[in-house]
Design a protein around this motif. Sequence first.
Motif, mmCIF file in Angstrom:
data_model
loop_
_atom_site.group_PDB
_atom_site.id
_atom_site.type_symbol
_atom_site.label_atom_id
_atom_site.label_comp_id
_atom_site.label_asym_id
_atom_site.label_seq_id
_atom_site.Cartn_x
_atom_site.Cartn_y
_atom_site.Cartn_z
ATOM 1 N N ALA A 73 0.846 -1.200 0.000
ATOM 2 C CA ALA A 73 0.000 0.000 0.000
ATOM 3 C C ALA A 73 0.876 1.242 0.000
ATOM 4 O O ALA A 73 2.019 1.213 0.454
ATOM 5 C CB ALA A 73 -0.917 0.035 1.228
ATOM 6 N N TYR A 87 -2.653 6.905 -4.797
ATOM 7 C CA TYR A 87 -3.196 6.201 -3.637
ATOM 8 C C TYR A 87 -4.311 5.242 -4.050
ATOM 9 O O TYR A 87 -4.334 4.075 -3.650
ATOM 10 C CB TYR A 87 -3.733 7.200 -2.609
ATOM 11 N N ASN A 91 -3.682 1.275 -3.732
ATOM 12 C CA ASN A 91 -4.384 0.665 -2.610
ATOM 13 C C ASN A 91 -5.686 -0.027 -3.019
ATOM 14 O O ASN A 91 -5.961 -1.149 -2.577
ATOM 15 C CB ASN A 91 -4.665 1.701 -1.535
ATOM 16 N N TYR A 175 -5.673 8.845 2.073
ATOM 17 C CA TYR A 175 -5.181 7.542 2.510
ATOM 18 C C TYR A 175 -6.256 6.797 3.290
ATOM 19 O O TYR A 175 -6.516 5.604 3.051
ATOM 20 C CB TYR A 175 -3.919 7.723 3.351
ATOM 21 N N THR A 178 -8.917 5.336 1.101
ATOM 22 C CA THR A 178 -8.507 4.119 0.380
ATOM 23 C C THR A 178 -8.463 2.904 1.301
ATOM 24 O O THR A 178 -8.728 1.786 0.860
ATOM 25 C CB THR A 178 -7.141 4.295 -0.305
ATOM 26 N N LYS A 179 -8.138 3.097 2.575
ATOM 27 C CA LYS A 179 -8.133 1.961 3.501
ATOM 28 C C LYS A 179 -9.561 1.492 3.788
ATOM 29 O O LYS A 179 -9.813 0.277 3.903
ATOM 30 C CB LYS A 179 -7.412 2.327 4.798
ATOM 31 N N GLN A 182 -10.504 -0.543 0.851
ATOM 32 C CA GLN A 182 -9.915 -1.887 0.944
ATOM 33 C C GLN A 182 -10.756 -2.784 1.852
ATOM 34 O O GLN A 182 -10.992 -3.961 1.533
ATOM 35 C CB GLN A 182 -8.492 -1.808 1.486
#
Length: 344
Positions: A73, A87, A91, A175, A178-179, A182
């Motif tokens: 990542a 990003y 990711n 960020y 994007t997590k 995920q």
Amino acid sequence: MTGGAGFIGSHVVEALLSAGHDVTVIDSGSPAAHRAPIPAEIAGCPVRVADVRDRTAMDDALSGVDVVVHQAAMVGLGVDLDDLPDYVGANDLGTAVLLAAMARARVRRLVLASSMVVYGEGAYECPRHGPSRPEPRAEADLAAGRFEAVCPDCGASLVPGLIGEDAPLDPRSVYAATKVAQEHLTSAWARQTGGAVAALRYHNVYGPRMPKDTPYSGVAAIFRSSLAAGRPPRVFEDGGQRRDFVHVRDVAAANVAALVSTAARPGWRAYNVASGHPATIGEMAVALSEAAGGPTPVTTGEFRLGDVRHVVASPRRAETELGFRAAVLPAAGMAEFADAPLRG
């Protein structure tokens, strides 16, 4: 093992090998994580140079694999919004390509490196109105030195507490967004395949082999780089931001424990990975400076709009369900980190 040549990934590879697992390591060598060429091997395990967005490479890497540990990542707040496509590509598209390849290969177990950033602000209580989820802090308040989150109903300062895994997700940076994506992608994959996912929400990870001061580094590495250059660490806001600093060896141990859990627990499950010993950013900076024999930290009052004020984990679920409990106390960890090698 994706991202196996990175800071956290390399420690996880070592822990997996020590636990007796056969590991296939891939890493793209992204310049956001690696200033130098990636090593040819980690603890004697060869590193394949491959990007998780490469379908052919993923199909090849997954042959004969039982479980994927997905660390690859882009991390940190980055430089500016020009980083946004990178990003999302690294990711989210990368995770999607990997999951599709896992479905084709019938790999049904995944350990995902997630992050505390999915929460946004942590858990808070208003003395008058009870539990509260504060709005993002206004730039005018930050510029005026008003850093604490306030109750949206009465404006009183909120009291921070421990955040659990069932808290609502509220990403406040690219960020973080994007997590969260995920997590949602892997949850959908688990439902459709009947697979098992352990999503590890790392809190502030530090330790040997952190990358040196870059826009993508964690705050501990930024402070270490300042001290190595003879400069005092620059602490933003008033230094009162509360975090949980967890040693990378403990994070590696949590990955091993989570890998075992995916064999017994189908479905999707999130876990905080934290030391259980929170501290303020200012306290961490002082401890690191004292251990390094360096200059006293300087509190600057500067701020970043993507930052949150307090986010401190409840580690109970990981201890109860994974049998994971952090072993490195912050004082000992910071003393070691003060002269631990960093990565260029």
